[in-house]
Design a protein around this motif. Structure first.
Motif, PDB file in Angstrom:
ATOM      1  N   GLN A   1       0.887  -1.170   0.000  1.00  0.00           N
ATOM      2  CA  GLN A   1       0.000   0.000   0.000  1.00  0.00           C
ATOM      3  C   GLN A   1       0.911   1.201   0.000  1.00  0.00           C
TER       4      GLN A   1
ATOM      5  N   GLY B   1      -2.412   3.989  -3.645  1.00  0.00           N
ATOM      6  CA  GLY B   1      -3.004   2.776  -4.178  1.00  0.00           C
ATOM      7  C   GLY B   1      -2.452   1.514  -3.551  1.00  0.00           C
ATOM      8  N   VAL B   2      -2.898   0.415  -4.106  1.00  0.00           N
ATOM      9  CA  VAL B   2      -2.508  -0.895  -3.597  1.00  0.00           C
ATOM     10  C   VAL B   2      -2.070  -1.770  -4.770  1.00  0.00           C
ATOM     11  N   HIS B   3      -0.910  -2.383  -4.595  1.00  0.00           N
ATOM     12  CA  HIS B   3      -0.400  -3.350  -5.551  1.00  0.00           C
ATOM     13  C   HIS B   3      -0.473  -4.694  -4.875  1.00  0.00           C
ATOM     14  N   GLN B   4      -1.005  -5.675  -5.485  1.00  0.00           N
ATOM     15  CA  GLN B   4      -0.826  -6.984  -4.869  1.00  0.00           C
ATOM     16  C   GLN B   4      -0.814  -8.084  -5.894  1.00  0.00           C
TER      17      GLN B   4
ATOM     18  N   SER C   1       0.612 -13.584 -10.951  1.00  0.00           N
ATOM     19  CA  SER C   1      -0.690 -13.060 -11.352  1.00  0.00           C
ATOM     20  C   SER C   1      -1.234 -12.103 -10.308  1.00  0.00           C
ATOM     21  N   THR C   2      -2.106 -11.231 -10.764  1.00  0.00           N
ATOM     22  CA  THR C   2      -2.789 -10.344  -9.828  1.00  0.00           C
ATOM     23  C   THR C   2      -4.098 -10.972  -9.358  1.00  0.00           C
TER      24      THR C   2
ATOM     25  N   TYR D   1       6.153  -9.251  -6.737  1.00  0.00           N
ATOM     26  CA  TYR D   1       5.630 -10.565  -7.099  1.00  0.00           C
ATOM     27  C   TYR D   1       5.860 -10.914  -8.569  1.00  0.00           C
TER      28      TYR D   1
END
Lengths: 413, 451
Positions: free
Chosen positions: B27, B44-47, B63-64, B328
């Motif tokens: 985040q 924002g959020v990256h995951q 993968s997201t 990731y």
């Protein structure tokens, strides 16, 4: 939540909005002395800009709803921005999608990669070779009615070779399989390594330097292109500020930003703000013709966006960049009596504001003999006010340029 | 996102020699203040998740979304069957750990307006200087959640903060433009920023000095590197060549030199991910291996390479926690953490006096190294002539280049004070934060200039 749903939610909050969607599948195969390695990835994410009372907020996430909420929340703190989202318009056709890339499987990919590896092996030892391909869907929607969607493909290959204590690198990238010659990339990397063996020191007093297309492309992209960014111009960070219409460079030099080249790496129909892209002259026979604009800089300058706002990911805001660069020039680039330079090390370390650079060369030759170490130093603006160009134009990863000969650089060993 | 049990469930269904899973969730908040205007605020959020399988070679999938992960995995698993079966992993004891790196002053403790206030302070400090044409202040904070588990039973969950701030200044005099930047940051809270006004002032002073600076003499000469440039030098020239993947691919001048003398006797260089709050700080690497400090060069002798489990396995050495990945979407590679040079006992004056004539070079605008040839090049941010053992004319656009080993051998004096500088290190398209902790030093090198 769909993009339409997101825009509705944004409107209900009294904001205008823009939703950028990037969906991408990437594949990569790497060959090295260690072992083959394969990567496959999927990414889908959203970048949302909201505009209310002149305040701009940007939120991003792999979930659209989160991106919208983040954007609305952050917009409250921002300063007034003179931005207006793009208006709907029709987009030019662009050759950016190659079905055969999407259809590639892992075995075919490996075969193509091995073409590069084998071609390289004929000259030198390939130490690392990789090929990658990707299928992308880019979408831009906004509350002014823009609904843009484009599917595109990408293919790239990169080969590194070693022969004795010399090395060679070559690469290519484009939007179609047909535009990338795997064998040629491998051969060139191997040939550069082999021909650079048993190099001697830099010659004394070299007055002339010929930069081959890869080296020209590296200098242009890293040192010159930022000066065309209207943002840098407006903020007093560009040597080209307030020189539109002036003879800034020599007559031998013309430069175009061209998103229409079929299957070139930077080709597209619209930019990441949903503005149609088009071919434009930046420099014509040495005369500065245009800057590169985004919606924001265009509005500040009272002009229209040139369609040059691009994002490096869904999580990034649009930034000004060129699409494909095309150099056209004349005057010749004879290699006699010149240090011939195939590549540069660390072009990104040059002074992007003043245009000064001092860079180590990669695969340099003098009189056909390899040179072990040579630094070239000079200024990109001085260089382009006297340079001349050959007729050997070559396209390297979105830059189409011939070799360039210059007398303005200092060479040291 | 997936729970650890779901992680283990996916792993247990795979019929491969080895597999591991990573999950990153970041985040973050980014504020860019351009000439005092807070136009570019984002949050924002990256995951995403990545899964690595080892069959006849590595297959890597990310993968997201969980659904698409299975599709990507099918591809990766097919590719993993195509290798020659050369990969063997160094043994490690699988760890279980759950913890958090705490910030002293958490970014979450401040609202957006208060954070903007910090940027404004840096902006104002820079703007006051006459001749400053443009100021960009960028701030970034993040809270990262990292999870790792493997078919060997490792289970790691770490949360850590990140804060950084950068001030970039462009100064103008007539048609002449020069720029300079300063940066602070680390795996820490807002406390890592220190005095942002002072940071901004340093950038301004340098940009203004560069306007008056002369071009540098070129050629081979005595060079005193300031601590920042020494840091870049040991990182770029030595550290990259010590990365075991380069060594294994025949791309390193350090191949086959373990145990050999490669530098002057007073030179000791470490890789140390255990420095709390530093840019290259971590507890476990991207393969779940506990991070630890290791000597690369000890009293001039090459002692170790930087490994992932794969490269350590190939060289029958130990994995010591240097597998790092940008996120990731990237597989782990052998990387540096904080590259540290042991301090010597010289004062700057002593080094200048000893050099008599040459250049004093400060900071770096970046650099590149050809690890195979052992040749490097980087541009200093600025320099000064050394004449009669004293600093005289300011210099600009000076580049430093040479052969790594020769420069290491020619080190004559090492300074007594060290500085830690943050940076981002790029390799194979992956950026990771790193730190360089180094003193000033005196050596002989090639200087590129235009006089």
């Amino acid at each position: 939540m769909t993009p339409a749903g997101a825009l509705q939610r944004i409107s209900e909050q009294g904001f205008e909005g823009e939703v950028y969607v990037l969906e991408c599948m990437r594949f990569r195969l790497e060959y090295s002395a260690m072992e083959l390695r394969a990567d496959a990835g999927y990414e889908r994410g959203f970048g949302v800009r909201v505009l209310g009372g002149g305040r701009l907020g940007f939120g991003y996430s792999t979930h659209l709803e989160t991106a919208v909420e983040r954007a609305l929340e952050i917009a409250r703190c921002s300063a007034k921005a003179e931005l207006e989202f793009a208006a709907p318009e029709s987009y030019p056709e662009a050759k950016v999608y190659d079905r055969s890339v999407e259809a590639l499987d892992v075995e075919q990919g490996r075969e193509l990669l091995m073409q590069a590896v084998h071609a390289c092996s004929e000259h030198a030892t390939p130490t690392q070779a990789s090929m990658s391909w990707a299928c992308t869907r880019r979408e831009v929607y906004n509350t002014s009615g823009v609904e843009a969607e484009q599917r595109s493909t990408e293919v790239g290959v990169h080969v590194m070779a070693v022969a004795g204590n010399a090395s060679g690198i070559h690469f290519a990238s484009a939007r179609s399989l047909g535009k990338v010659s795997f064998a040629e990339v491998g051969r060139r990397a191997g040939w550069l390594a082999k021909s650079s063996k048993n190099a001697s020191g830099a010659p004394e007093r070299v007055e002339s330097v010929v930069l081959k297309p890869v080296a020209v492309a590296e200098l242009l992209e890293h040192v010159l292109v930022p000066a065309f960014s209207a943002e840098n111009v407006q903020r007093g960070r560009s040597m080209l500020a307030s020189k539109l219409g002036e003879q800034v460079f020599c007559e031998n030099f013309s430069l175009y930003d061209d998103p229409t080249l079929p299957f070139s790496a930077g080709s597209c129909s619209f930019d990441d703000e949903g503005v149609a892209t088009k071919r434009k002259a930046l420099v014509e026979r040495g005369v500065l013709r245009a800057y590169l604009h985004s919606l924001l800089t265009a509005r500040r300058a009272g002009e229209s966006s040139t369609g040059n706002a691009f994002r490096s990911s869904y999580a990034s805001q649009p930034e000004i960049d060129a699409t494909n660069l095309v150099v056209s020039g004349g005057g010749g680039a004879e290699e006699d009596g010149a240090l011939v330079v195939h590549g540069l090390i660390g072009a990104h370390t040059a002074n992007v504001v003043s245009g000064d650079f001092s860079l180590e060369t990669r695969n340099a030759f003098y009189d056909g003999t390899p040179v072990r170490k040579a630094i070239i130093a000079g200024n990109v603006y001085e260089m382009l006010s006297t340079a001349s160009f050959g007729s050997d134009a070559e396209e390297v990863a979105g830059v189409l340029t011939p070799s360039m000969r210059t007398e303005s650089l200092r060479v040291t060993g | 996102m997936l729970t650890v049990d779901e992680f283990q469930d996916i792993l247990s269904q795979l019929k491969v020699r080895f597999a591991d899973l990573r999950m990153h969730r970041t985040q973050s908040t980014t504020f860019v203040l351009k000439d005092g205007r807070a136009e570019e605020l984002s949050t924002g959020v990256h995951q995403g998740i990545s899964l690595r399988v080892l069959d006849r070679c590595w297959g890597f999938a990310y993968s997201t979304t969980t659904e698409k992960l299975r599709e990507m995995l099918a591809y990766a698993a097919r590719a993993a069957a195509l290798g020659e079966g050369k990969v063997s992993l160094a043994e490690v004891s699988p760890k279980s750990y759950r913890g958090e790196v705490k910030a002293k002053q958490s970014p979450a403790s401040l609202g957006s307006e208060e954070k903007l206030e910090i940027l404004m302070r840096a902006h104002s400090a820079a703007e006051e200087h006459e001749g400053v044409a443009s100021v960009t202040v960028s701030y970034h904070d993040a809270m990262v959640e990292f999870r790792y588990c493997s078919t060997e039973g490792a289970e790691i969950e770490v949360r850590y903060p990140w804060v950084s701030l950068q001030v970039q200044v462009v100064a103008r005099d007539g048609g002449e433009l020069q720029h300079a930047q300063e940066r602070a940051g680390g795996v820490a809270g807002l406390e890592v920023l220190g005095d942002v006004e002072e940071l901004a002032e340093r950038a301004c002073e340098r940009a203004l000095r560069l306007l008056r600076a002369k071009h540098s003499p070129a050629g081979r000469m005595k060079v005193v590197m300031d601590p920042k440039l020494t840091g870049v030098f040991i990182h770029e020239a030595l550290g990259h060549a010590a990365e075991a993947d380069h060594v294994l691919r025949g791309e390193s001048v350090l191949a086959g030199m373990l145990g050999s003398t490669i530098a002057a006797e007073q030179v000791s260089i470490y890789d140390d991910p255990c420095i709390e709050g530093s840019p290259g700080y971590y507890l476990y690497d991207a393969e779940g291996v506990a991070a630890r400090r290791k000597a690369l060069v000890e009293r001039g002798v090459l002692r170790a390479y930087l490994h992932t489990r794969e490269t350590a396995g190939a060289m029958k050495q130990e994995a010591e926690g240097n597998a790092r990945a940008q996120g990731y979407a990237f597989p782990p590679l052998p990387r540096m953490s904080n590259t540290c040079m042991q301090a010597g006992d010289a004062e700057l004056e002593e080094m200048l006096e000893c050099a008599r004539r040459g250049v004093y070079l400060c900071g770096s605008r970046g650099g590149e190294v050809d690890t195979a040839r052992g040749v490097f090049q980087f541009s200093a941010e600025e320099g000064f002539l050394i004449e009669g053992g004293e600093l005289t004319t300011p210099l600009r656009d000076v580049s430093l280049s040479g052969e790594t080993l020769e420069i290491l051998r020619r080190i004559e004096l090492i300074g007594r004070r060290r500085e830690m500088h943050p940076g981002y290190c790029g390799k194979d398209g992956q950026l990771v934060p790193v730190g360089d902790l180094a003193p000033a030093l005196l050596t002989t090198a090639n200087v590129g200039g235009r006089v």
